[in-house]
Scaffold this motif. Structure first.
Motif, short mmCIF file in Angstrom:
data_model
loop_
_atom_site.label_atom_id
_atom_site.label_comp_id
_atom_site.label_asym_id
_atom_site.label_seq_id
_atom_site.Cartn_x
_atom_site.Cartn_y
_atom_site.Cartn_z
N SER A 99 -2.17 -3.81 -0.61
CA SER A 99 -1.69 -2.66 -1.30
C SER A 99 -2.00 -1.05 -0.17
O SER A 99 -1.48 -0.15 -0.15
CB SER A 99 -2.24 -2.13 -2.35
OG SER A 99 -3.86 -1.54 -2.56
N TRP A 100 -3.32 -1.16 0.42
CA TRP A 100 -3.94 -0.21 1.46
C TRP A 100 -2.63 -0.23 2.46
O TRP A 100 -2.54 0.52 2.92
CB TRP A 100 -5.24 0.56 1.07
CG TRP A 100 -5.08 -1.17 1.93
CD1 TRP A 100 -6.27 -2.54 2.23
CD2 TRP A 100 -5.53 -1.02 3.91
NE1 TRP A 100 -6.52 -3.11 2.67
CE2 TRP A 100 -6.57 -2.49 4.13
CE3 TRP A 100 -5.41 -0.37 4.89
CZ2 TRP A 100 -6.34 -2.62 5.07
CZ3 TRP A 100 -5.62 -0.86 6.08
CH2 TRP A 100 -6.10 -2.58 6.30
N THR A 101 -2.12 -1.16 3.36
CA THR A 101 -1.45 -1.21 4.14
C THR A 101 -0.09 -0.11 3.75
O THR A 101 0.52 0.56 5.26
CB THR A 101 -0.68 -2.63 4.81
OG1 THR A 101 -0.32 -2.97 3.90
CG2 THR A 101 -1.96 -3.52 5.07
N LEU A 102 0.65 -0.54 2.43
CA LEU A 102 1.80 0.92 2.47
C LEU A 102 1.05 1.62 2.36
O LEU A 102 1.73 2.43 2.77
CB LEU A 102 2.10 -0.23 1.22
CG LEU A 102 3.24 -1.09 1.29
CD1 LEU A 102 3.15 -1.52 -0.55
CD2 LEU A 102 4.10 -1.61 1.66
N ALA A 103 -0.37 2.14 1.99
CA ALA A 103 -0.81 3.40 1.77
C ALA A 103 -0.39 3.89 3.20
O ALA A 103 -0.35 5.05 3.92
CB ALA A 103 -2.03 3.73 1.64
N LEU A 104 -0.77 2.81 4.51
CA LEU A 104 -1.71 3.46 5.56
C LEU A 104 -0.25 3.55 6.35
O LEU A 104 0.03 4.00 7.08
CB LEU A 104 -1.54 2.75 6.76
CG LEU A 104 -2.70 2.62 7.91
CD1 LEU A 104 -2.80 3.49 8.36
CD2 LEU A 104 -2.48 1.05 8.42
N ALA A 105 1.75 2.94 5.86
CA ALA A 105 2.45 2.98 6.44
C ALA A 105 3.12 4.93 5.55
O ALA A 105 3.82 4.91 6.66
CB ALA A 105 3.15 1.85 6.00
N VAL A 136 10.84 -2.12 6.68
CA VAL A 136 9.80 -0.94 7.92
C VAL A 136 8.97 -0.65 8.59
O VAL A 136 8.85 -0.80 8.55
CB VAL A 136 11.04 0.66 7.01
CG1 VAL A 136 10.23 2.06 8.17
CG2 VAL A 136 11.95 0.47 7.08
N PRO A 137 7.91 -1.07 7.22
CA PRO A 137 6.13 -0.79 7.38
C PRO A 137 6.04 -2.29 8.41
O PRO A 137 5.00 -2.09 8.49
CB PRO A 137 6.12 -1.53 5.74
CG PRO A 137 6.98 -0.56 4.65
CD PRO A 137 8.53 -0.48 5.65
N LEU A 138 6.94 -3.27 7.52
CA LEU A 138 6.12 -4.10 8.66
C LEU A 138 6.32 -4.01 10.30
O LEU A 138 5.36 -4.31 10.79
CB LEU A 138 6.93 -5.85 8.47
CG LEU A 138 6.32 -6.53 6.80
CD1 LEU A 138 6.89 -7.31 6.23
CD2 LEU A 138 4.65 -6.40 6.64
N THR A 139 7.90 -3.92 10.43
CA THR A 139 8.49 -3.41 11.50
C THR A 139 6.99 -2.02 12.14
O THR A 139 7.01 -2.41 13.62
CB THR A 139 9.29 -3.40 12.07
OG1 THR A 139 10.35 -3.70 11.30
CG2 THR A 139 10.37 -1.84 13.22
N SER A 140 6.90 -1.26 12.07
CA SER A 140 5.89 -0.03 11.85
C SER A 140 4.29 -1.23 12.37
O SER A 140 3.63 -1.00 13.44
CB SER A 140 5.06 0.73 11.21
OG SER A 140 4.38 -0.09 10.04
N PHE A 141 4.57 -2.17 11.87
CA PHE A 141 2.95 -2.63 11.99
C PHE A 141 3.15 -3.36 13.23
O PHE A 141 2.16 -3.61 14.14
CB PHE A 141 1.87 -3.92 10.63
CG PHE A 141 1.89 -2.86 9.81
CD1 PHE A 141 1.65 -1.64 9.40
CD2 PHE A 141 2.21 -3.50 8.50
CE1 PHE A 141 1.30 -1.15 8.94
CE2 PHE A 141 2.22 -2.98 7.33
CZ PHE A 141 1.01 -1.42 7.00
#
Length: 571
Positions: A109-115, A315-320
């Motif tokens: 969940s915190w990776t979505l927060a990071l994104a 989009v979040p996965l691409t940013s990571f």
């Protein structure tokens, strides 16, 4: 179940209560005239009646309730809507939608927060702007970038797959004859939804509510990441401050208050389900699913549905992925891209994650622990769900039902602390397990049992008792009834009872962070170490590794069993 859960669930609860009324070593100087182990009411007076009680308890409590209820609204709305679109309409691209919708839950969940922070942070906090401001020149407001709004949205989207799985499973197995009869009587679509579809799906909706509400109350990482920059404290972040400070007793008192609140919600859930005598949707009679025609808006709705999922997953996965390739943070020129954090061997910090022995050891530990937790929690959840439903309303059923869900109400940080205390030394015939992967397996199984048992209860509620009674009349034993009738009928829901604990074990951080050792380190703990030290490229790369492993595991299980989380509800 009662004997095991009494030791693994009730004893930790008693331990938490005991820690709220004794003086801890770190508090001896704070509590005048006391020594470690003395009884005291100091912690309860501090959080409930002290001069700082408003800041220490009541304000964080209000923040937790607001974000938890908001998360429930987002999760049920988004997850329920997508479940209905995939299962009950002629939506295009169903398989793509079903597969992509699980990614928010697979990711921590915190990776979505990071994104969210990467895209929408403003210069008022931290001095740098996010991608959105860099592209558009529009500065985001503090309420949009940080605080309750993004916490509710991120948490709701992260737990929306709960609603998608549970509600979708009911919709898939629901006989459409009732709806067709209502159509013959010229009932409107909205009235049909309110009077037929939603009432039949009520157990799944309420289970989703209590799972998301409890998750929201106990969430730490998201609240810390998006709330701390604007000093928006919740009960979990306040508890973390106490447990890592000089007043751990007050932290346990906050944990106990959170458990009490969640148990009240559980009681309301039981009361509401108990007012209905039957939620049967699988009866052995002819059933069929009548898809709602989207007609002229089919293409538009399909495109919007896919675009929304794309924005919260790809989009979040691409940013990571991008962040794991850039050498200098903030510089996105092509010349700044490199694979050194994946395969490099001459890095100043450590080798790339694919040639790093520590990462591979953590990966091995993670997979073993996640598989064991899934097998333990999934099997116990299926069996307990069967027993609970068959004895529904009896004292034994209520006791087991309550005990199987209590672990979900205990904050992961507090749960890990109590298990560390319980198993740090030998107690009778129970050996000291600290430093052993067995301890991580036990705590993971107990912690994830509520998710598996909710899936088991929901699936067994749907099966008419006449199916099993007919088999009994023909002399079929219990094992044959389970393996030839009950499990095949609800294969998808039962498989999800194994997959959800597996996903949770793969991405678990707060539960294991106090219990792992160098020999039992897991990927999420390693990821957290890298992130806390500012090694963002390594952290992003490990995040992608975790997501990829879970996706591959889901596909493998789908090939072997013919069922997976998304195909289980009609994707």
């Amino acid at each position: 179940m009662i004997l095991c859960l009494t030791y693994l669930v009730v004893f930790p609860l008693l331990s938490i209560f005991q820690d709220t009324v004794i003086v801890h070593n770190a508090e001896v100087m704070r509590i005048t005239g006391s020594k470690a182990g003395d009884l005291t009411a100091y912690h309860w007076l501090k959080i409930l009646l002290g001069k700082e009680s408003m800041n220490n308890f009541y304000t964080p409590l209000m923040h937790s309730l607001i974000t938890s209820l908001g998360s429930c609204f987002v999760a049920i709305l988004v997850g329920g809507l997508y479940a209905w679109l995939v299962v009950r309409t002629d939506l295009r691209y169903k398989k793509t939608v079903a597969q992509l919708f699980m990614l928010p839950y697979i990711m921590p969940s915190w990776t979505l927060a990071l994104a969210w922070s990467n895209f929408f942070k403003n210069s008022l906090v931290g001095g740098t702007t996010g991608i959105f401001t860099s592209i558009t020149g529009i500065a985001t407001a503090n309420w949009f970038a940080y605080g309750p709004f993004p916490i509710m949205l991120v948490s709701g989207l992260h737990y929306a797959p709960f609603a998608y799985i549970l509600i979708g499973g009911v919709l898939r197995n629901m006989d459409s004859n009732l709806e067709e009869a209502a159509t013959v009587l010229k009932t409107s679509k909205w009235r049909m939804m309110l009077k037929i579809t939603i009432p039949l799906a009520l157990p799944s909706i309420l289970s989703t509510f209590i799972l998301v509400f409890s998750s929201g109350m106990n969430a730490f990482a998201t609240a810390q990441f998006l709330g701390l920059p604007v000093k928006y404290y919740t009960l979990t972040t306040q508890m973390y401050r106490y447990l890592n400070g000089t007043n751990p007793g007050a932290g346990y008192a906050l944990a106990l208050m959170m458990i009490i609140i969640s148990m009240l919600v559980l009681g309301i859930n039981q009361k509401m389900i108990g007012t209905r005598k039957s939620y049967t949707t699988v009866s052995g009679k002819c059933s069929n699913i009548s898809l709602t025609k989207l007609r002229g808006s089919r293409n538009t709705i399909s495109i919007i549905a896919v675009a929304f999922i794309f924005c919260i997953t790809i989009v979040p996965l691409t940013s990571f992925a991008i962040e794991s390739l850039i050498t200098i943070q903030g510089n996105y020129e092509l010349s700044n891209f490199s694979l050194k954090y994946w395969i490099g061997t001459d890095n100043a910090i450590t080798n790339g994650i694919l040639v790093n022995s520590t990462v591979w050891r953590a990966l091995k530990n993670t997979i073993i622990i996640a598989v064991c937790c899934a097998l333990g929690a999934g099997t116990l959840g299926c069996l307990s769900g069967y027993a609970i439903v068959k004895r529904w309303g009896s004292k034994v059923s209520n006791i087991v039902n309550g005990l199987t869900f209590i672990p979900y109400l205990i904050p992961s940080l507090a749960f890990g602390t109590i298990y560390l205390s319980m198993f740090s030394q030998q107690r009778g015939f129970i050996p000291a397990l600290y430093g052993s992967p067995i301890l991580l397996f036990i705590i993971g199984t107990v912690k994830y049992l509520p998710m598996a048992s909710r899936s088991g209860v929901n699936s067994m509620f749907q099966i008419s008792a006449t199916l099993e009674e007919s088999a009994q009349i023909l002399g079929a034993g219990w094992v044959k009834r389970m393996t030839r009738i009950l499990i095949p009928i609800q294969k998808q829901s039962i498989v999800s009872g194994y997959l959800i604990p597996f996903m949770s074990g793969m991405r678990e951080l707060e539960l294991f962070v106090l219990l792992y050792t160098p020999g039992t380190i897991v990927l999420t703990a390693l990821l957290f170490q890298y992130n806390s030290k500012g090694y963002d490229q390594y952290a992003n790369a490990i995040t992608l590794m975790i997501v990829l492993i879970v996706i591959v595991a889901d596909k493998l299980i789908s090939k072997l069993t013919g069922a997976s989380i998304e195909t289980g509800i009609g994707g």
